[in-house]
Every structure is written in C-alpha cells, then in structure tokens.
Design an enzyme around this catalytic site. Sequence first.
Site, PDB file in Angstrom:
ATOM      1  N   ILE A  35       0.832  -1.211   0.000  1.00  0.00           N
ATOM      2  CA  ILE A  35       0.000   0.000   0.000  1.00  0.00           C
ATOM      3  C   ILE A  35       0.866   1.260   0.000  1.00  0.00           C
ATOM      4  O   ILE A  35       0.453   2.312  -0.473  1.00  0.00           O
ATOM      5  CB  ILE A  35      -0.970  -0.016   1.205  1.00  0.00           C
ATOM      6  CG1 ILE A  35      -2.081   1.031   1.035  1.00  0.00           C
ATOM      7  CG2 ILE A  35      -0.223   0.186   2.533  1.00  0.00           C
ATOM      8  CD1 ILE A  35      -3.245   0.851   1.981  1.00  0.00           C
ATOM      9  N   TYR A 142      -5.500  -8.733  17.952  1.00  0.00           N
ATOM     10  CA  TYR A 142      -4.516  -9.356  17.055  1.00  0.00           C
ATOM     11  C   TYR A 142      -4.681 -10.877  17.088  1.00  0.00           C
ATOM     12  O   TYR A 142      -4.764 -11.533  16.042  1.00  0.00           O
ATOM     13  CB  TYR A 142      -3.112  -8.953  17.513  1.00  0.00           C
ATOM     14  CG  TYR A 142      -1.985  -9.514  16.684  1.00  0.00           C
ATOM     15  CD1 TYR A 142      -1.763  -9.081  15.388  1.00  0.00           C
ATOM     16  CD2 TYR A 142      -1.117 -10.466  17.212  1.00  0.00           C
ATOM     17  CE1 TYR A 142      -0.715  -9.580  14.635  1.00  0.00           C
ATOM     18  CE2 TYR A 142      -0.061 -10.966  16.472  1.00  0.00           C
ATOM     19  CZ  TYR A 142       0.137 -10.517  15.178  1.00  0.00           C
ATOM     20  OH  TYR A 142       1.181 -11.026  14.449  1.00  0.00           O
TER      21      TYR A 142
END
Length: 322
Positions: A35, A142
């Site tokens: 990205i 997470y």
Amino acid sequence: MKRILVSGAFGQIGSELTLALRQVYGNANVVAADIRPECSQEMRDSGPVEVLDCTDGKLLASLVEKYRIDSIYHLPALLSAVAEAQPQRAWHLNMGGLMEALEVARERKCALFVPSSIGAFGPGTPRDDTPQDTIQRPNTMYGVTKVSGELLCDYYHRRFGVDVRGVRFPGIISHQTLPGGGTTDYAVSIYYEAVRKRRFTCFLKPGSFLDMMYMPDAIKAAIDLMEADPARLKHRNAFNVSAMSFAPEDICAAIQKHIPDFQMGYQIDPVRQAIADSWPRHMDDSAARAEWGWKPVWDLARMTADMLRVLGARYSFPTQLG
Ligand code: SER
C-alpha cells in the site's frame, strides 16, 4: 518456475522475503505489492513493484491476471499493540485483507502463504512447549484475527481445495525494516539503541520469556513450507515454528558480551506486558520438523553477533564489536 506476488512487500518480513524469493525464483517472477508507494532502490530495481491495498480484492485479482501469478504471500497485518489501540481497523485489515486473498486464490487457483503468530494463543494455553494443537483463546484483537485467520484458511483448504499454508511466527528480529507496534519489537529496538546510544529502556519486565526468531530462519520457514510436499502435511494453518526463547535480561547479557558498557533499564508498558504474559514462552515445533523438515539455524549468540555487526557498520559504531 513459480510466479509470485508478495502482498505487504515493504513491511518487516516482506522487505526481506521478497528479495529472497527473487533470488530463488528469478527477479521478474516475484512482484512486490504494498500500500506504501515508497520502497528501497534495491526492491524497485530488482523486479516488478505495484501499489496494492490488500483489502481491494479486484485490484489483487487484476495483478494476479496481469503477471500470471500462481503463488501469493499475504503479509499485511496490524501487529498486537497497534491492534489493541485500533481493534476495528485491525479486524478490517487483518481479516478483510485475508478474505480477499483467499477469494482470489480460490478463483485463480493460486497457492497462498498466510503467517499466523504466537499471538494466536492466549492465557489458557500452556506456555512452555506449547503444543501444535491446543487451547487457542487469545484475549487480544490481534490474536482473535490470527485464530480466525487460521480457521478460515483451513476452511478454504477443506471446502474449496485452496493450497493455503502458514506458520505461527514468534517475534521476528531483523536489521532491514523495523516492525511496527508489536509486543516483541523490543528485541529489535534494543540492538539499534545498543549501537546508537549504548542504553535501552525495555517495556517488558525481566523474566518475560518469549519465542523469537532471526529473519533468515523466518524466510527459510516460509519458503520451505510452500515448497513442501503437500502429501506430507497433516497440518496446514498454522505450524508452530520456534528458534530461540529469551527474556529481556538474556538479550541484554548477549549484547554486553560485545558492548560491555551497554546498559538496560525498565519502564513497563502494561498493555504490552499483559500481551506478553498471555503468549507462549516456547512453542513445540515438532509437527513442522516432522511434516516438512523445519530446522532453525540461528540462536541468540549468533544472531546478536550478526545484528551488531550489521548495525554497527551502518551507524559507524566504534570497533569493539566482534
Ligand atoms: N511480533 C508480533 C507482535 O509482537 C507477534 O506476532 O505483535
């Protein structure tokens, strides 16, 4: 010859894994996608580079088409401490990105590598010699995304025959690209601070043993697993892989062998301490050893010598490093 796309190619693992894959499979056959538009000169000069938001499945599919990709290494993720600060964003990136990768792998018949983590375990898990198959009830976002990811990958394999494989990485230590916002990051920062300032303040308390691994072993694990004979794989997502286990005072002592005046103090971060206290101290990786020949090369002493050699040269640290 394989044709590979690495998603998250400029992150801590991707920046080194992509170059290693180019060495093995040929520069033109490994596309680096991330990205972030900026990358190292070496990354840009040595092979194809593309901008990719991993939650954009259409763009991923078009890159797979454009480069006739047959294998994807899917690496983007928010790490544990950042994910605690931004749980919704962590779910969106970690799970949304994975779902898109699995769908593209299903539709385009690609093999897929997906890293899981020691974070997939939780406080109810045995912390020493953590078994391959055991209780997984993490209490972090997470960890929730890592367990969900493991299950989703197994589902795509069983239901659709997608050749998806993964390992549970411990904390990864490296000198090329810094990790961002993990609980094991102290074991990377400590080397930078040792050569730059000769002192380090640790956010985990003494006695916080965690599984760790040097980057060359992590790269070997990913490539070897993807090359393994599928007939031998009883597990797929994800294999425990272990290389070394140490606490902050151990890494400090290893550094002091090279930099005798190095000093470490403590300023405990309660969020990351709680996360560390819920993770394995040492995983049992016998399934990986038996099913695809996993064997780590690097231990704490050798890794420390290598990290200090490289960082010492980079930051022109005086000569006593050996
Ligand atoms: N290194 C990761 C973290 O600390 C664990 O996989 O978040």
